[in-house]
Enzyme design. Structure first.
Site, PDB file in Angstrom:
ATOM      1  N   ASP A   5     -28.912  35.942  25.314  1.00 48.23           N
ATOM      2  CA  ASP A   5     -29.374  34.785  24.521  1.00 48.23           C
ATOM      3  C   ASP A   5     -30.720  34.200  24.944  1.00 48.23           C
ATOM      4  O   ASP A   5     -30.913  32.976  24.927  1.00 48.23           O
ATOM      5  CB  ASP A   5     -28.318  33.671  24.549  1.00 48.23           C
ATOM      6  CG  ASP A   5     -26.936  34.150  24.134  1.00 48.23           C
ATOM      7  OD1 ASP A   5     -26.822  35.260  23.586  1.00 48.23           O
ATOM      8  OD2 ASP A   5     -25.960  33.414  24.361  1.00 48.23           O
TER       9      ASP A   5
ATOM     10  N   LYS B  59     -24.039  36.582  17.792  1.00 45.18           N
ATOM     11  CA  LYS B  59     -22.665  36.155  18.052  1.00 45.18           C
ATOM     12  C   LYS B  59     -22.510  34.652  17.892  1.00 45.18           C
ATOM     13  O   LYS B  59     -23.490  33.903  17.898  1.00 45.18           O
ATOM     14  CB  LYS B  59     -22.259  36.550  19.481  1.00 45.18           C
ATOM     15  CG  LYS B  59     -23.096  35.883  20.574  1.00 45.18           C
ATOM     16  CD  LYS B  59     -22.740  36.416  21.944  1.00 45.18           C
ATOM     17  CE  LYS B  59     -23.605  35.822  23.037  1.00 45.18           C
ATOM     18  NZ  LYS B  59     -23.484  34.377  23.210  1.00 45.18           N
TER      19      LYS B  59
ATOM     20  N   CYS C  91     -22.742  30.724  28.553  1.00 45.87           N
ATOM     21  CA  CYS C  91     -22.645  32.121  28.124  1.00 45.87           C
ATOM     22  C   CYS C  91     -22.665  33.101  29.291  1.00 45.87           C
ATOM     23  O   CYS C  91     -21.916  34.085  29.291  1.00 45.87           O
ATOM     24  CB  CYS C  91     -23.762  32.439  27.132  1.00 45.87           C
ATOM     25  SG  CYS C  91     -23.633  31.475  25.600  1.00 45.87           S
TER      26      CYS C  91
END
Length: 201
Positions: free
Chosen positions: A15, A80, A114
C-alpha cells in the site's frame, strides 16, 4: 548459510500509495528504502507481490517505484479492501501452511494496520516474516514502535534492508554480488537517513 538464502522467498510491497504521501511519517525515506528493495528484487528475480488499499480513493502505487515493478518476478498487483495483503488472489499463490514455508520480506504502510495484519496472517500460515525497520511507517510515528514490538513478540524478524540484502546473497561469490553491492553504495546516504529516523523504536 543464512536462513533467507536457504528458503523460498518473496517480497511484498504493502500500500505505498500516492494519497499517503503527505500524511505518513517520513514518507520519502520509506519510498527510498522500498525503491532499493524493488530494484534488488528485480536483479535477484525474487517473486514480488504488490497491493493497494482502495486504489480508487487512495491512488496508485507511487510512480517512484513503477519502473522496477514490471517483469516476470511480479506475481500479483492486487487492489484490496482487506487490511491484510493475504487476499484470496494472493493466498492462491502461496504454498499450503507449513508444507513449504516462505521467507517473506515486507515494506509498506501502515505499520500497525496493514503491515501488522499481513505479518500475523503469514506467521499463522507457518511462514517466516522479515519486517524492514527502515521500510515501514505509519501516520503516527509512535505506532511504529508499538507494532514492531508486537510483531517481534509474535515471531517476526525485525531487521534492516541492508542486512536482508546481504542475507539474500549469502556469499560474495553470488552472481549478483557486484550489482547488489553497487546498489548498496548508490543508496548509502538514503539508507543512513532512513535508519536515522526509523530505527528509533
Amino acid at each position: 548459510m543464512s536462513v533467507v538464502a536457504r528458503a523460498s522467498r518473496i517480497r511484498t510491497i504493502c500500500d505505498i500509495q500516492e494519497k499517503f504521501r503527505n500524511g505518513i511519517f517520513e514518507f520519502p525515506k520509506l519510498v527510498a528504502t522500498a525503491d532499493k528493495m524493488v530494484r534488488a528484487a528485480k536483479l535477484l528475480n525474487i517473486p514480488t507481490f504488490i497491493t493497494t488499499q482502495s486504489r480508487a480513493k487512495l491512488g496508485n502505487t507511487v510512480p517512484e517505484l513503477a519502473s522496477n515493478l514490471t517483469g516476470d518476478h511480479i506475481r500479483a498487483d492486487v487492489d484490496k479492501t482487506l487490511f491484510s495483503m493475504i487476499t484470496p488472489e494472493i493466498e492462491k499463490q502461496l504454498p499450503v501452511k507449513a508444507k513449504d514455508p516462505l521467507d517473506v520480506i515486507i515494506v509498506g504502510i501502515e505499520t500497525h494496520i496493514c503491515v501488522t495484519q499481513t505479518t500475523l496472517d503469514l506467521l499463522a500460515r507457518g511462514h517466516r516474516v522479515y519486517v524492514l525497520v527502515d521500510g515501514v511507517s505509519s501516520i503516527n510515528p509512535e505506532e511504529r514502535g508499538i507494532a514492531l514490538s508486537r510483531l517481534r513478540d509474535a515471531g517476526a524478524t525485525v531487521t534492516s534492508s541492508e542486512s536482508v540484502l546481504f542475507e539474500l546473497l549469502g556469499d560474495a561469490s553470488h552472481e549478483q554480488f557486484r550489482s547488489i553491492s553497487q546498489l548498496v553504495k548508490e543508496t548509502k546516504e538514503e539508507t543512513k537517513g532512513a535508519l536515522g529516523v526509523f530505527s528509533r523504536i
